[in-house]
Design an enzyme around this catalytic site. Structure first.
Site, PDB file in Angstrom:
ATOM      1  N   THR A 222       0.867  -1.184   0.000  1.00  0.00           N
ATOM      2  CA  THR A 222       0.000   0.000   0.000  1.00  0.00           C
ATOM      3  C   THR A 222       0.904   1.234   0.000  1.00  0.00           C
ATOM      4  O   THR A 222       1.303   1.710  -1.042  1.00  0.00           O
ATOM      5  CB  THR A 222      -0.965  -0.002   1.205  1.00  0.00           C
TER       6      THR A 222
ATOM      7  N   LYS B 206       4.199  -6.775   3.910  1.00  0.00           N
ATOM      8  CA  LYS B 206       3.961  -5.366   3.628  1.00  0.00           C
ATOM      9  C   LYS B 206       3.735  -4.665   4.951  1.00  0.00           C
ATOM     10  O   LYS B 206       3.300  -5.262   5.939  1.00  0.00           O
ATOM     11  CB  LYS B 206       2.764  -5.156   2.694  1.00  0.00           C
TER      12      LYS B 206
ATOM     13  N   THR C 229      -0.858  -3.295  11.007  1.00  0.00           N
ATOM     14  CA  THR C 229      -0.862  -2.881   9.616  1.00  0.00           C
ATOM     15  C   THR C 229       0.184  -3.609   8.801  1.00  0.00           C
ATOM     16  O   THR C 229       0.894  -3.017   8.012  1.00  0.00           O
ATOM     17  CB  THR C 229      -0.659  -1.372   9.481  1.00  0.00           C
TER      18      THR C 229
ATOM     19  N   GLU D 272       6.987   4.705   7.538  1.00  0.00           N
ATOM     20  CA  GLU D 272       6.572   6.002   7.007  1.00  0.00           C
ATOM     21  C   GLU D 272       7.249   7.131   7.781  1.00  0.00           C
ATOM     22  O   GLU D 272       7.043   7.302   8.976  1.00  0.00           O
ATOM     23  CB  GLU D 272       5.053   6.141   7.099  1.00  0.00           C
TER      24      GLU D 272
END
Length: 408
Positions: free
Chosen positions: A195, A224, A235, A321
């Site tokens: 993603t 992922k 996640t 991130e």
């Protein structure tokens, strides 16, 4: 399945606002483009994959604007597998988690033939309709494989939206036809589950077992994850396959042990999520003696799997991130593992520690006498000096040679 906290906003690329009536709606997406130069070294150019497994990724367009990125991943075996999975502990669990957990329980961790994953939509907080969509995904894969109740499903992406299920079902046969065993097939599959990841996370290894020292076994896996990463998992999705024969009774404990020491030992932003799943499939295609609990092979494979899962988990941290540092916290001489985990977690989750690492300026107090003597610090003394009214007059960045923490 992303998080809009802290440094993540700095990594998100705003898309021009759209208006519905008088209400502006702003959408965000992860940076789009080629893999960052600093991350290319983590993407394999070749691999050795388990016998009997095939993989692929195809473009479905789960998100209407996606016309180029693979977003439906399919991994399938040419024979039945024993399988196990570890799922999120979040109280809000997505439909694929509920479906796949029930499937494995009902099948006794046996007779699983494949894994089907979509990205772009998490199928989370979607109620009864979401469960029906998860079942439809699995059924479409089962029909292609000529099996019944043999497919684990996973989803990742935006929460609170229904899957474009008809679009997905229509493309499952396309994915089945595209299955292959080459490195390119596996890499495309790894790309399809991404993603906000900036690079696909795929590794493969060979290993041997004590009972069959001349037999070469293979293990391959993909994962992922970029944001909302914190134990227990979060996640992240993971698929691990091996051509070793492992009993259905032994598989769950092997996977849990490996996940506890890998995926459950990483943290990025302290958030959890709804879809986390790591699945392990073993088809026995390489032959050899079946691995059972209590055997020498069991201990050997547990070590292989734990090391393998750790490598996958580290790739997630490297792609966090907004992350600019990769830090390993080692706790020694702890009373027990639980205490060590609490200590490491407290350090890793500290905003003060994170900002110090980000700025490469820990700003710890270093006694001038120790600096002048050139002694190597074995511990960092902070709170006591604050309580004593002393101010930090020497920055750690000026004493890196004497400090056990390095700042690259």
């Amino acid at each position: 399945m992303g998080s809009f906290r802290g440094p993540i906003l700095g990594q998100l690329r705003p898309i021009p606002a759209r208006r519905t009536g008088q209400i502006p709606c702003r959408f965000y997406s992860a940076p789009v483009g080629s893999i960052p130069a600093s991350k290319k070294k983590y993407v394999p150019t070749k691999g050795t994959y388990p016998v009997g497994f095939q993989a692929t990724g195809v473009v479905v367009g789960v998100k209407p604007g996606n016309t180029a990125k693979p977003d439906l991943a399919f991994v399938a075996s040419d024979r039945p597998c024993t399988a196990a999975a570890v799922f999120t502990k979040n109280k809000f669990q997505a439909a694929p988690v509920t479906f796949s957990r029930s499937l494995l329980q009902n099948k006794g961790n046996q007779s699983i033939w494949g894994v089907l994953v979509n990205s772009g939509c998490a199928n989370a907080v979607t109620g009864k309709g979401g469960l029906e969509d998860a079942a439809k995904m699995a059924q479409a894969a089962d029909e292609c494989l000529g099996q019944n109740n043999g497919t684990i499903v996973m989803s990742t992406g935006v929460i609170g939206q229904r899957l474009p299920i008809n679009k997905i079902i229509k493309n499952v046969p396309t994915a089945h036809e595209a299955l292959g065993s080459s490195h390119e097939h596996w890499l495309r599959c790894a790309k399809a589950i991404c993603t906000t990841d900036t690079f696909p996370k795929l590794i493969s290894r060979t290993f041997t077992l004590p009972s069959s020292p001349t037999t070469e076994y293979r293990i391959a896996g993909m994962t992922k994850g970029a944001g909302m990463i914190h134990p227990n998992m979060a996640t992240l999705l993971g698929i691990i396959t091996t051509d070793a024969a492992i009993s259905a009774a032994a598989l769950p404990s092997l996977l849990k042990s490996a996940v506890d020491r890998s995926f459950n030992s990483i943290t990025i932003d302290g958030d959890t999520s709804t879809n986390d799943t790591v699945a392990l499939l073993a088809n026995g295609a390489a032959g050899g003696k079946e691995i059972v609990e209590g055997s020498e092979d069991y201990e050997a494979f547990r070590n292989v799997l734990t090391g393998f899962a750790t490598e996958l988990a580290q790739l997630i941290v490297r792609d966090g991130e907004g992350a600019t540092k990769f830090v390993t916290i080692r706790v020694t001489e702890s009373a027990d593992e639980e205490a060590a985990r609490r200590i490491a977690s407290t350090i890793a989750r500290s905003p003060l520690v994170k900002t110090a690492l980000y700025g490469r300026d820990a700003n710890w107090y270093v006694p001038p006498a120790m600096v002048s003597m050139g002694r190597r610090l074995t511990s960092v003394q902070g709170p006591d000096f604050v309580r004593n009214g002393l101010l930090a007059d020497f920055r750690a960045r000026n004493a890196c040679e004497r400090c056990p923490i390095s700042f690259p």
